[in-house]
Write an enzyme that holds these catalytic residues in place. Structure first.
Site, PDB file in Angstrom:
ATOM      1  N   ARG A   1       0.803  -1.229   0.000  1.00  0.00           N
ATOM      2  CA  ARG A   1       0.000   0.000   0.000  1.00  0.00           C
ATOM      3  C   ARG A   1       0.833   1.274   0.000  1.00  0.00           C
ATOM      4  O   ARG A   1       0.563   2.204  -0.742  1.00  0.00           O
ATOM      5  CB  ARG A   1      -0.919   0.045   1.226  1.00  0.00           C
ATOM      6  CG  ARG A   1      -2.220  -0.689   1.030  1.00  0.00           C
ATOM      7  CD  ARG A   1      -2.653  -1.242   2.362  1.00  0.00           C
ATOM      8  NE  ARG A   1      -1.697  -2.263   2.778  1.00  0.00           N
ATOM      9  CZ  ARG A   1      -1.820  -3.544   2.463  1.00  0.00           C
ATOM     10  NH1 ARG A   1      -2.850  -3.962   1.805  1.00  0.00           N
ATOM     11  NH2 ARG A   1      -0.903  -4.430   2.820  1.00  0.00           N
ATOM     12  N   THR A   2       1.829   1.324   0.868  1.00  0.00           N
ATOM     13  CA  THR A   2       2.568   2.579   1.001  1.00  0.00           C
ATOM     14  C   THR A   2       3.256   2.917  -0.323  1.00  0.00           C
ATOM     15  O   THR A   2       3.133   4.031  -0.837  1.00  0.00           O
ATOM     16  CB  THR A   2       3.588   2.483   2.158  1.00  0.00           C
ATOM     17  OG1 THR A   2       2.889   2.096   3.326  1.00  0.00           O
ATOM     18  CG2 THR A   2       4.272   3.812   2.395  1.00  0.00           C
TER      19      THR A   2
ATOM     20  N   LYS B   1      25.615  -5.402  -4.342  1.00  0.00           N
ATOM     21  CA  LYS B   1      27.028  -5.377  -4.764  1.00  0.00           C
ATOM     22  C   LYS B   1      27.907  -4.776  -3.675  1.00  0.00           C
ATOM     23  O   LYS B   1      29.102  -4.582  -3.861  1.00  0.00           O
ATOM     24  CB  LYS B   1      27.185  -4.530  -6.030  1.00  0.00           C
ATOM     25  CG  LYS B   1      26.427  -5.040  -7.226  1.00  0.00           C
ATOM     26  CD  LYS B   1      26.741  -4.125  -8.410  1.00  0.00           C
ATOM     27  CE  LYS B   1      25.905  -4.463  -9.620  1.00  0.00           C
ATOM     28  NZ  LYS B   1      26.051  -3.427 -10.659  1.00  0.00           N
TER      29      LYS B   1
ATOM     30  N   ARG C   1      11.847   3.486   2.924  1.00  0.00           N
ATOM     31  CA  ARG C   1      11.460   2.523   3.980  1.00  0.00           C
ATOM     32  C   ARG C   1      12.664   1.628   4.237  1.00  0.00           C
ATOM     33  O   ARG C   1      13.277   1.120   3.306  1.00  0.00           O
ATOM     34  CB  ARG C   1      10.267   1.679   3.539  1.00  0.00           C
ATOM     35  CG  ARG C   1       9.999   0.552   4.513  1.00  0.00           C
ATOM     36  CD  ARG C   1       8.733  -0.187   4.205  1.00  0.00           C
ATOM     37  NE  ARG C   1       7.564   0.584   4.605  1.00  0.00           N
ATOM     38  CZ  ARG C   1       6.330   0.102   4.576  1.00  0.00           C
ATOM     39  NH1 ARG C   1       6.106  -1.139   4.169  1.00  0.00           N
ATOM     40  NH2 ARG C   1       5.310   0.849   4.955  1.00  0.00           N
TER      41      ARG C   1
ATOM     42  N   HIS D   1       6.017   5.954  11.328  1.00  0.00           N
ATOM     43  CA  HIS D   1       5.429   5.847   9.983  1.00  0.00           C
ATOM     44  C   HIS D   1       4.449   7.019   9.842  1.00  0.00           C
ATOM     45  O   HIS D   1       3.230   6.837   9.860  1.00  0.00           O
ATOM     46  CB  HIS D   1       4.725   4.493   9.866  1.00  0.00           C
ATOM     47  CG  HIS D   1       4.351   4.086   8.469  1.00  0.00           C
ATOM     48  ND1 HIS D   1       4.416   4.943   7.381  1.00  0.00           N
ATOM     49  CD2 HIS D   1       3.892   2.894   7.992  1.00  0.00           C
ATOM     50  CE1 HIS D   1       4.017   4.281   6.310  1.00  0.00           C
ATOM     51  NE2 HIS D   1       3.691   3.047   6.639  1.00  0.00           N
TER      52      HIS D   1
HETATM   53  C1  NCD Z   1       2.473  -1.132   8.132  1.00  0.00           C
HETATM   54  C2  NCD Z   1       3.960  -0.935   8.206  1.00  0.00           C
HETATM   55  O1  NCD Z   1       4.686  -1.169   7.237  1.00  0.00           O
HETATM   56  O2  NCD Z   1       4.397  -0.491   9.268  1.00  0.00           O
HETATM   57  N1  NCD Z   1       1.991  -1.283   6.830  1.00  0.00           N
HETATM   58  C3  NCD Z   1       1.628  -0.165   6.109  1.00  0.00           C
HETATM   59  O3  NCD Z   1       2.451   0.651   5.793  1.00  0.00           O
HETATM   60  N2  NCD Z   1       0.347  -0.012   5.811  1.00  0.00           N
HETATM   61  C4  NCD Z   1       1.932  -2.144   9.073  1.00  0.00           C
HETATM   62  C5  NCD Z   1       2.522  -3.522   9.110  1.00  0.00           C
HETATM   63  O4  NCD Z   1       3.424  -3.892   8.358  1.00  0.00           O
HETATM   64  O5  NCD Z   1       2.036  -4.294   9.945  1.00  0.00           O
END
Ligand code: NCD
Length: 304
Positions: free
Chosen positions: A57-58, A86, A107, A135
């Site tokens: 999703r993100t 590498k 991320r 987040h």
């Molecule tokens: C979350 C995350 O990556 O922290 N997912 C997200 O971004 N919607 C929650 C998770 O991974 O449980």
């Protein structure tokens, strides 16, 4: 605050006023996110998506958001296809991609990575999750969901349920809800309680929090059950995970008689039964959609 060229690393960098400004713009973005209107305001701009940890999703909602505004996206969805395999270090990678693009989304499994990257590059950096840290853009879409569905954020009572220790979404969300004076209940197994430092910061700001293991205690009065996945990948010992997994199961029977809506950042594993999905309680798919207009608002504000 002036958002142009700013980094989004922690929700604590925002004031309540800043948050409301983003949510207001997100509402204007909704018709564009739904393809009912066309907008090219970020035409000619490029977003760099650097995902060193899995995401659906993100990453895709950032891509959708950028493209809905007429911009383009480059990047990678896993470190395995980047030069990290590498032996290239993170600093070199981000410096280069920062030169190619107008903003970076990152991320990473290590807490503090986004802050570090922000110091290395000139373009705005957005933290899309740093280990068990924060987040912040998820929090903005969580707040937007509450506002859109319940008509307000102030005065709500929100229960955060599940892995409050390793879940970064609940760390950011707890701070933000604190800014809105929201009453909070933290529901988790004892091993996965909210980190002491978050509790400490909240209590210093005079925020009321109730901690319990038993979800039944809050079902009668909460407005939102914000359920999270037990973060298997962050457990140092798999045996510990095995002991705790399946700690909570939210199903229609449990929810009967409650006024709460059920939210979840997704992905879910087994903590919400599928019979909640299309019930009046289940709001997590709507919540996931709101990631697009909220991230459109963020990109529009940040990119020069
Ligand atoms: C979350 C995350 O990556 O922290 N997912 C997200 O971004 N919607 C929650 C998770 O991974 O449980």
């Amino acid at each position: 605050m002036t958002f142009t060229q700013k980094d989004i690393i922690s929700i604590r960098d925002f004031s309540k006023k800043d948050i409301l400004e983003i949510l207001k713009l997100a509402e204007k973005m909704e018709p564009i996110a739904r393809s009912m209107e066309i907008c090219q305001v970020l035409e000619g701009k490029l977003l760099g998506n650097l995902f060193y940890e899995p995401s659906t999703r993100t990453r895709l909602s950032f891509e959708a958001a950028m493209q809905r505004l007429g911009g383009g996206v480059i990047g990678f969805a896993e470190a395995g296809v980047s030069s990290a395999t590498k032996g290239e270090n993170l600093t070199d990678t981000v410096r280069i991609v920062g030169e190619y693009t107008d903003a970076l989304v990152i991320r990473h499994n290590m807490e503090g990575t986004a802050r570090f990257v922000a110091d290395e590059v000139d373009v705005p950096v957005i933290n899309a999750g740093d280990g068990a840290g924060q987040h912040p853009t998820q929090t903005l879409l969580d707040l937007y969901t509450m506002q859109r569905i319940l008509g307000k954020i102030d005065d709500l009572h929100v229960a955060l349920v599940g892995d409050l220790k390793y879940g970064r979404t609940v760390h950011s969300l707890a701070y933000a809800l604190g800014m809105f004076g929201v009453k909070m209940s933290f529901i988790s197994p004892v091993e996965l309680r909210m980190p002491r430092e978050v509790l400490h910061d909240l209590s210093n700001s005079g925020i009321y929090v109730n901690e319990t293991e038993d979800i039944n205690e809050v079902l009668d009065y909460v407005d939102v059950l914000y359920v999270t996945r037990i973060q298997k990948e962050r457990f140092p010992d798999p045996a510990e995970y095995a002991k705790i997994k399946g700690a909570y199961l939210i199903n229609s029977k449990l929810l009967q008689g409650s006024k709460a809506i059920v939210m979840h950042p997704l992905p879910r594993v087994d903590e919400i039964s599928h019979d909640v999905d299309n019930s009046p309680y289940g709001k997590y798919f709507q919540q996931a959609f709101y990631g697009v207009p909220v991230r459109m608002a963020i990109l529009k504000k940040l990119i020069k």
